[in-house]
Design an enzyme around this catalytic site. Structure first.
Site, short mmCIF file in Angstrom:
data_model
loop_
_atom_site.label_atom_id
_atom_site.label_comp_id
_atom_site.label_asym_id
_atom_site.label_seq_id
_atom_site.Cartn_x
_atom_site.Cartn_y
_atom_site.Cartn_z
N GLU A 59 -6.88 4.42 7.93
CA GLU A 59 -6.67 5.87 7.68
C GLU A 59 -7.92 6.48 7.06
O GLU A 59 -8.25 7.64 7.31
CB GLU A 59 -5.42 6.07 6.81
CG GLU A 59 -4.15 5.82 7.61
CD GLU A 59 -2.99 5.24 6.83
OE1 GLU A 59 -3.00 5.31 5.59
OE2 GLU A 59 -2.08 4.70 7.48
N SER A 92 3.64 -2.30 10.25
CA SER A 92 5.09 -2.35 10.45
C SER A 92 5.71 -3.70 10.03
O SER A 92 6.62 -4.20 10.69
CB SER A 92 5.45 -2.01 11.89
OG SER A 92 5.03 -0.70 12.21
N ASN A 136 0.87 -1.18 0.00
CA ASN A 136 0.00 0.00 0.00
C ASN A 136 0.91 1.23 0.00
O ASN A 136 1.51 1.56 1.01
CB ASN A 136 -0.89 -0.03 1.25
CG ASN A 136 -1.72 1.22 1.41
OD1 ASN A 136 -1.77 2.07 0.50
ND2 ASN A 136 -2.39 1.36 2.54
N TRP A 137 0.97 1.89 -1.14
CA TRP A 137 1.90 3.02 -1.28
C TRP A 137 1.32 4.31 -0.68
O TRP A 137 1.99 5.34 -0.69
CB TRP A 137 2.26 3.23 -2.76
CG TRP A 137 3.04 2.10 -3.35
CD1 TRP A 137 3.46 0.97 -2.71
CD2 TRP A 137 3.52 1.98 -4.70
NE1 TRP A 137 4.16 0.16 -3.57
CE2 TRP A 137 4.21 0.76 -4.80
CE3 TRP A 137 3.42 2.80 -5.84
CZ2 TRP A 137 4.80 0.33 -5.99
CZ3 TRP A 137 4.00 2.37 -7.02
CH2 TRP A 137 4.69 1.15 -7.09
N LYS A 138 0.10 4.24 -0.20
CA LYS A 138 -0.54 5.41 0.45
C LYS A 138 -0.35 6.67 -0.40
O LYS A 138 -0.34 6.58 -1.62
CB LYS A 138 0.00 5.56 1.88
CG LYS A 138 -0.18 4.27 2.69
CD LYS A 138 0.04 4.42 4.17
CE LYS A 138 -0.20 3.10 4.87
NZ LYS A 138 -0.04 3.15 6.32
N GLU A 175 -5.20 -5.12 10.41
CA GLU A 175 -4.17 -4.12 10.65
C GLU A 175 -4.46 -3.40 11.97
O GLU A 175 -5.26 -2.45 12.00
CB GLU A 175 -4.16 -3.09 9.52
CG GLU A 175 -3.90 -3.68 8.15
CD GLU A 175 -3.36 -2.62 7.18
OE1 GLU A 175 -2.24 -2.79 6.69
OE2 GLU A 175 -4.06 -1.63 6.93
N HIS A 204 -9.50 1.03 4.77
CA HIS A 204 -8.23 1.19 5.50
C HIS A 204 -8.46 2.07 6.73
O HIS A 204 -9.26 3.00 6.68
CB HIS A 204 -7.17 1.81 4.57
CG HIS A 204 -5.80 1.74 5.18
ND1 HIS A 204 -5.37 2.64 6.12
CD2 HIS A 204 -4.79 0.85 5.02
CE1 HIS A 204 -4.14 2.31 6.50
NE2 HIS A 204 -3.76 1.22 5.85
N GLY A 236 2.64 2.13 10.89
CA GLY A 236 3.57 3.25 10.78
C GLY A 236 4.28 3.58 12.08
O GLY A 236 4.91 4.63 12.20
N GLY A 277 2.95 -1.12 4.31
CA GLY A 277 2.97 0.31 4.01
C GLY A 277 4.39 0.77 3.74
O GLY A 277 4.94 0.60 2.65
N GLY A 278 5.02 1.34 4.75
CA GLY A 278 6.34 1.95 4.61
C GLY A 278 7.37 1.11 3.88
O GLY A 278 8.06 1.60 2.98
P1 13P Z 1 3.12 0.28 7.71
O1 13P Z 1 3.66 -0.98 7.08
O2 13P Z 1 3.83 1.51 7.27
O3 13P Z 1 3.00 0.16 9.20
O4 13P Z 1 1.62 0.46 7.16
C1 13P Z 1 0.74 -0.61 7.21
C2 13P Z 1 -0.47 -0.27 6.44
O5 13P Z 1 -1.23 0.61 6.82
C3 13P Z 1 -0.70 -0.97 5.18
O6 13P Z 1 -1.97 -0.73 4.69
#
Ligand code: 13P
Length: 249
Positions: free
Chosen positions: A97, A213, A9-11, A167, A95, A173, A234-235
């Site tokens: 967020e 993470s 997920n490149w957000k 998640e 998600h 994050g 994510g990251g």
């Molecule tokens: P991180 O891997 O940056 O913690 O993010 C997880 C995430 O929200 C994937 O959708």
């Protein structure tokens, strides 16, 4: 036998050129990965740039959100059919967020999943508790309502096009991954819930990913647990080598 899924997920990162560069670097690093489904989810405006690069590779394309109507006067929204038309096979829905910053609820998530199903997209349904909810020992109640209400009216057959991503919000994050035991406990609960709502065969077939993470260093431990079928990253998905390290766990 459930095929693992590793999704990035490149957000809200990576304009077209950077997105194309990232996936171009990723392609050779994951080309020999067998028995794993690889998905990347760029921002809408970078979908076509990534689509061009992944043609003929083992990487699939996902959007990060969709609306529940196919067309109409809904300025700023994007329909599942348009996402499909842009070359996506998957879409991330609900998600944390989006729940946190954009007012998404289990009800809107449910509408989006139904619309995505109609368009022939695989939904990555995201669920997970906040730290306050975990500390108040509400984790299972929250997961129960997110799964039950998120999947309301969806049949067992349709569930084949749904992947659940657990998640925990406190692990996103933060660098604070759920322990293998914490993740497994939640995944087993979710699978049990699917068995209760549907049947055991459906529960045995659904893929449940862990997100929060995930890194090359902790993916092996997570993946060794019986109910963890992959990762939503994510990251660590923003760099080709770290994402490839997770894919090639
Ligand atoms: P991180 O891997 O940056 O913690 O993010 C997880 C995430 O929200 C994937 O959708």
């Amino acid at each position: 036998m459930r095929t693992p899924v590793i999704a990035g997920n490149w957000k809200l990162f990576k304009k077209q050129a950077d997105a194309a560069d990232l996936v171009t670097a990723l392609i050779p690093l994951v080309k020999d990965a067998v028995g794993v489904e690889i998905v990347v989810a760029p921002v809408f405006t970078s979908l076509s740039a990534v689509r061009e690069k992944i043609r003929g590779t083992n990487i699939k394309l996902s959007a990060q959100n969709c609306y529940w109507e196919e067309e109409g006067a809904f300025t700023g929204e994007i329909a599942p059919g348009m996402i499909k038309d842009a070359g996506c096979s998957h879409v991330i829905i609900g998600h944390s967020e989006r729940r946190q910053y954009f007012g998404e609820t289990n009800e809107t998530v449910n509408k989006k999943i139904k619309a995505a199903l109609k368009a022939g997209l695989v939904s990555l349904l995201c669920i997970g508790e906040t730290l306050a909810q975990r500390e108040a020992e509400k984790t299972f109640d929250i997961l129960r309502s997110q799964v039950t209400d998120g999947l309301a009216g969806i049949t067992a057959v349709e569930l084949a096009a749904i992947i659940i991503a657990y998640e925990p919000v406190w692990a996103i994050g933060t660098g604070k991954t759920a322990s293998d035991d914490q993740a497994q406990e939640a995944h087993a609960f979710i699978r049990g819930l699917v068995a209760e709502l549907y049947d055991q065969a459906t529960a045995d077939a659904i893929r449940i990913l862990y997100g929060g993470s995930v890194k090359p260093e902790n993916v092996k431990g997570l993946m060794s647990r019986p109910d963890i079928d992959g990762a939503l990253v994510g990251g660590a998905s923003l760099k080709a080598d770290s994402f490839a390290g997770i894919v090639n766990f």
